[in-house]
Design a protein around this motif. Structure first.
Motif, mmCIF file in Angstrom:
data_model
loop_
_atom_site.group_PDB
_atom_site.id
_atom_site.type_symbol
_atom_site.label_atom_id
_atom_site.label_comp_id
_atom_site.label_asym_id
_atom_site.label_seq_id
_atom_site.Cartn_x
_atom_site.Cartn_y
_atom_site.Cartn_z
ATOM 1 N N THR A 59 -4.826 -6.188 66.807
ATOM 2 C CA THR A 59 -3.461 -5.839 67.226
ATOM 3 C C THR A 59 -2.413 -6.726 66.562
ATOM 4 O OG1 THR A 59 -3.458 -7.334 69.153
ATOM 5 C CG2 THR A 59 -4.339 -5.106 69.475
ATOM 6 N N GLY A 60 -2.846 -7.876 66.026
ATOM 7 C CA GLY A 60 -1.892 -8.791 65.410
ATOM 8 C C GLY A 60 -0.981 -9.478 66.404
ATOM 9 N N ARG A 61 -1.443 -9.607 67.645
ATOM 10 C CA ARG A 61 -0.640 -10.232 68.692
ATOM 11 C C ARG A 61 -1.394 -11.395 69.325
ATOM 12 N NH1 ARG A 61 1.530 -4.636 71.666
ATOM 13 N NH2 ARG A 61 3.145 -4.157 70.124
ATOM 14 N N ASP A 62 -0.649 -12.353 69.854
ATOM 15 C CA ASP A 62 -1.234 -13.492 70.559
ATOM 16 C C ASP A 62 -1.106 -13.264 72.060
ATOM 17 O OD1 ASP A 62 -1.891 -14.861 68.263
ATOM 18 O OD2 ASP A 62 -0.025 -16.003 68.196
ATOM 19 N N ARG A 109 4.080 -12.658 70.726
ATOM 20 C CA ARG A 109 3.489 -13.199 71.953
ATOM 21 C C ARG A 109 3.422 -12.081 72.988
ATOM 22 N NH1 ARG A 109 3.466 -18.453 73.202
ATOM 23 N NH2 ARG A 109 4.495 -18.168 75.225
ATOM 24 N N ARG A 162 2.175 -21.340 66.752
ATOM 25 C CA ARG A 162 2.022 -19.893 66.735
ATOM 26 C C ARG A 162 1.338 -19.433 65.457
ATOM 27 N NH1 ARG A 162 7.604 -17.278 69.209
ATOM 28 N NH2 ARG A 162 7.548 -18.375 71.197
ATOM 29 N N LYS A 163 0.428 -18.476 65.599
ATOM 30 C CA LYS A 163 -0.265 -17.931 64.442
ATOM 31 C C LYS A 163 0.682 -17.061 63.634
ATOM 32 C CE LYS A 163 -4.674 -17.790 66.902
ATOM 33 N NZ LYS A 163 -5.745 -16.916 67.417
ATOM 34 N N LYS A 164 0.356 -16.929 62.344
ATOM 35 C CA LYS A 164 1.181 -16.109 61.472
ATOM 36 C C LYS A 164 0.338 -15.045 60.790
ATOM 37 C CE LYS A 164 4.782 -19.524 60.501
ATOM 38 N NZ LYS A 164 5.563 -20.212 59.441
ATOM 39 N N ASN A 165 0.978 -13.941 60.467
ATOM 40 C CA ASN A 165 0.327 -12.884 59.712
ATOM 41 C C ASN A 165 0.252 -13.280 58.245
ATOM 42 O OD1 ASN A 165 0.054 -11.010 61.934
ATOM 43 N ND2 ASN A 165 2.280 -10.777 61.836
ATOM 44 N N ARG A 185 5.264 -14.427 62.159
ATOM 45 C CA ARG A 185 4.445 -14.900 63.270
ATOM 46 C C ARG A 185 3.932 -13.738 64.108
ATOM 47 N NH1 ARG A 185 6.802 -14.693 68.196
ATOM 48 N NH2 ARG A 185 9.057 -14.423 68.338
ATOM 49 N N HIS A 186 2.820 -13.970 64.800
ATOM 50 C CA HIS A 186 2.288 -12.971 65.711
ATOM 51 C C HIS A 186 3.199 -12.844 66.932
ATOM 52 C CE1 HIS A 186 -2.194 -13.265 64.277
ATOM 53 N NE2 HIS A 186 -1.350 -12.977 63.309
ATOM 54 N N PRO A 197 -7.872 -9.123 68.085
ATOM 55 C CA PRO A 197 -7.355 -9.581 66.786
ATOM 56 C C PRO A 197 -6.729 -8.469 65.951
ATOM 57 C CG PRO A 197 -9.509 -10.546 67.226
ATOM 58 C CD PRO A 197 -9.274 -9.534 68.297
#
Length: 210
Positions: free
Chosen positions: A48-51, A13, A2-5, A10-11, A46
């Motif tokens: 929105t900071g969400r995956d 989901r 998972r990506k992180k800010n 984490r972003h 991108p």
């Protein structure tokens, strides 16, 4: 993974479920053509900071009858385009209705999928792209599972019950204004009349007096 800010968190989901008929009707009423890529970018880009896990579009197909074959072929081409551009599409065959229309209610399919996918995909946020008040109970059920529910619609098409059932509302009106205008002949009847009223009438030049 998972990506992180930037702060280490984490972003979230994100799962997006779209009632194609409802959102399509809203944007046509505004006299615009629906830009699906812009819609996805607006809800899950991108910034929105969400995956985005999936953006699932629920669409009704014209009946599989000779009278509807041309319209059905057009809709299938549109669905092929959606799938080719990364959208997941769930379809339902329609049944003929009155006045040359057809009915293909995808509400039940969308509600069942929302509950199943919330278990299988474990989203933190679900966005329901619809204004249909029938989805209010679904929003509540998802929230009971600890999922944040947001509704994306325009004020004129958003049922009050659904609005109050969600955590938040995303107003699509500003986004719709960035979409291209539709041709007058493709607009719904009320919008056609409005467009025609705005078009200046041609008046022949007054004759010159010698």
């Amino acid at each position: 993974m998972r990506k992180k800010n930037s702060d280490g968190s984490r972003h979230a989901r994100l799962l997006i479920l779209v009632d194609e008929s409802n959102v399509g009707s809203s944007v046509r009423t505004a006299g615009r053509g629906l830009d699906w890529l812009k819609l996805r970018e607006f809800l899950a880009g991108p910034s929105t900071g969400r995956d985005l896990i999936e953006m699932v579009v629920y669409a009704g197909l014209p009946p599989a009858t000779p009278a509807w074959q041309e319209e059905r072929d057009k809709k299938n081409k549109f669905i092929h385009w959606l799938r080719s551009n990364g959208f997941m599409v769930v379809t339902k065959d329609g049944a003929p209705a009155e006045e040359g229309r057809y009915k293909a209610n995808v509400d039940v399919m969308m509600a069942i999928d929302a509950l199943e996918l919330s278990v299988e995909m474990r989203p933190d946020v679900v966005i329901l792209v619809t204004g249909d008040a029938d989805f209010a109970y679904l929003a509540i059920k998802l929230r009971r599972r600890g999922i944040r529910v947001e509704v994306a619609s325009v004020a004129a098409n958003l049922g009050n019950i659904l609005k109050s059932a969600a955590n938040d509302v995303i107003d699509l009106a500003p986004l719709f204004r960035t979409f291209e205008m539709m041709n007058v002949q493709d607009l719904p009847a009320p919008a056609q009349q409005q467009q025609r009223r705005r078009m200046p009438r041609f008046r022949p030049p007054a004759p010159r007096h010698r």
